[in-house]
Design an enzyme around this catalytic site. Sequence first.
Site, PDB file in Angstrom:
ATOM      1  N   ASP A   1       3.279  -0.594  10.940  1.00  0.00           N
ATOM      2  CA  ASP A   1       3.456  -0.397   9.499  1.00  0.00           C
ATOM      3  C   ASP A   1       4.290  -1.510   8.863  1.00  0.00           C
ATOM      4  O   ASP A   1       4.309  -1.637   7.637  1.00  0.00           O
ATOM      5  CB  ASP A   1       4.189   0.936   9.249  1.00  0.00           C
ATOM      6  CG  ASP A   1       3.247   2.070   8.884  1.00  0.00           C
ATOM      7  OD1 ASP A   1       2.239   1.800   8.213  1.00  0.00           O
ATOM      8  OD2 ASP A   1       3.535   3.215   9.266  1.00  0.00           O
TER       9      ASP A   1
ATOM     10  N   GLN B   1       3.828   8.797  10.499  1.00  0.00           N
ATOM     11  CA  GLN B   1       3.212   9.091   9.196  1.00  0.00           C
ATOM     12  C   GLN B   1       4.263   9.642   8.223  1.00  0.00           C
ATOM     13  O   GLN B   1       5.009  10.557   8.548  1.00  0.00           O
ATOM     14  CB  GLN B   1       2.060  10.091   9.383  1.00  0.00           C
ATOM     15  CG  GLN B   1       1.271  10.396   8.120  1.00  0.00           C
ATOM     16  CD  GLN B   1       0.484   9.195   7.582  1.00  0.00           C
ATOM     17  OE1 GLN B   1       0.074   8.322   8.337  1.00  0.00           O
ATOM     18  NE2 GLN B   1       0.286   9.140   6.278  1.00  0.00           N
TER      19      GLN B   1
ATOM     20  N   LYS C   1      -7.301   7.345  10.576  1.00  0.00           N
ATOM     21  CA  LYS C   1      -6.698   6.220  11.307  1.00  0.00           C
ATOM     22  C   LYS C   1      -7.118   6.268  12.782  1.00  0.00           C
ATOM     23  O   LYS C   1      -7.491   5.252  13.366  1.00  0.00           O
ATOM     24  CB  LYS C   1      -5.167   6.279  11.184  1.00  0.00           C
ATOM     25  CG  LYS C   1      -4.666   5.889   9.800  1.00  0.00           C
ATOM     26  CD  LYS C   1      -3.191   6.186   9.574  1.00  0.00           C
ATOM     27  CE  LYS C   1      -2.788   5.789   8.143  1.00  0.00           C
ATOM     28  NZ  LYS C   1      -1.375   6.074   7.821  1.00  0.00           N
TER      29      LYS C   1
HETATM   30  N1  GUN Z   1       2.053   7.510   4.057  1.00  0.00           N
HETATM   31  C1  GUN Z   1       1.334   6.981   3.043  1.00  0.00           C
HETATM   32  N2  GUN Z   1       1.015   5.695   3.317  1.00  0.00           N
HETATM   33  C2  GUN Z   1       1.551   5.415   4.527  1.00  0.00           C
HETATM   34  C3  GUN Z   1       1.536   4.252   5.352  1.00  0.00           C
HETATM   35  O1  GUN Z   1       1.003   3.197   5.015  1.00  0.00           O
HETATM   36  N3  GUN Z   1       2.172   4.378   6.546  1.00  0.00           N
HETATM   37  C4  GUN Z   1       2.805   5.521   6.925  1.00  0.00           C
HETATM   38  N4  GUN Z   1       3.413   5.519   8.103  1.00  0.00           N
HETATM   39  N5  GUN Z   1       2.827   6.609   6.183  1.00  0.00           N
HETATM   40  C5  GUN Z   1       2.198   6.554   4.990  1.00  0.00           C
END
Ligand code: GUN
Length: 294
Positions: free
Chosen positions: A121, A98, A54
């Site tokens: 998100d 996350q 990311k």
């Molecule tokens: N863990 C797995 N997928 C995601 C996501 O799309 N966002 C976040 N914040 N954590 C994750």
Amino acid sequence: MTARIIDGTAIAARIREQLLVEAQSFTKRTRVRPGLVVILVGDNPASQVYVRSKRKACLDLGWYSDVIHLPAETEQRRVEETIDKLNADPLVHGILLQLPLPDHLDEQTLLQRIRPEKDVDGFHPLNVGKLVLGLPAPIPCTPLGIQRLLIEEGIETSGKFAVVVGRSNIVGKPVATLLMRKGPGGDATVCVCHSRSENLPQIIRQADILIAAVGRPHFIKGGWIKPGATVIDVGINRVDDPDAPRGYRLVGDVDFENARAIAGAITPVPGGVGPMTIAMLLHNTLWCAKNLTA
Ligand code: GUN
């Protein structure tokens, strides 16, 4: 018949090019560079990989990005303070916490602490509500990426029977909502199945569009799939493989080899939904930057 393989990597690369141009003109006009900060608590190996990609995706576009890596035993209060600081930082337009978090942390309280305007998100209850109502808001990245894949591939969703397997807040619930909303990539008849659903193979066999988001390797068998269906595999499961360089390989929730002989189109793992999630995170970061700057 062998299914067309949907190349998420290529589609995501095209989207990133478009975002680069769009962001350059935004920055030229406003002198603002989009910024994303990811908070990672603990040492979940898969999360560490995702977080790195990311950050890299942001830096590749010349945007500001940082990862705040906190130890697994960090107290709730410390994580809240970290979020508060980022909420107030004008260089930060997107904050991503996350998941999953260590068990002692209260996930919902922390997600609700993120300013909704910086919630890349789309997990804040305000943004979840807006998604359901069809109001403008950041939309969860994986669901948005799935919808975009369907649109880019010219796969009709209107009037089709879409079956979502999995009811998580991250994928199952929001993708079902998106598919039933009005407009392009929507207007589907949606059915959400989960671990308690009876007659799963029979339901899946009716799906024109199947979204597999259960998180169990090869859970969905090839023989369950309707001939010609579109199969979107959201699973990223590590399975032991002594022959693989890292001792494991990644497989989806769908038994890919058998499914591809029956489906009309199918996403591979890796290289299907994963790259789209990151592209949509960039999309949401720019979206938030624009809204905060307006
Ligand atoms: N863990 C797995 N997928 C995601 C996501 O799309 N966002 C976040 N914040 N954590 C994750």
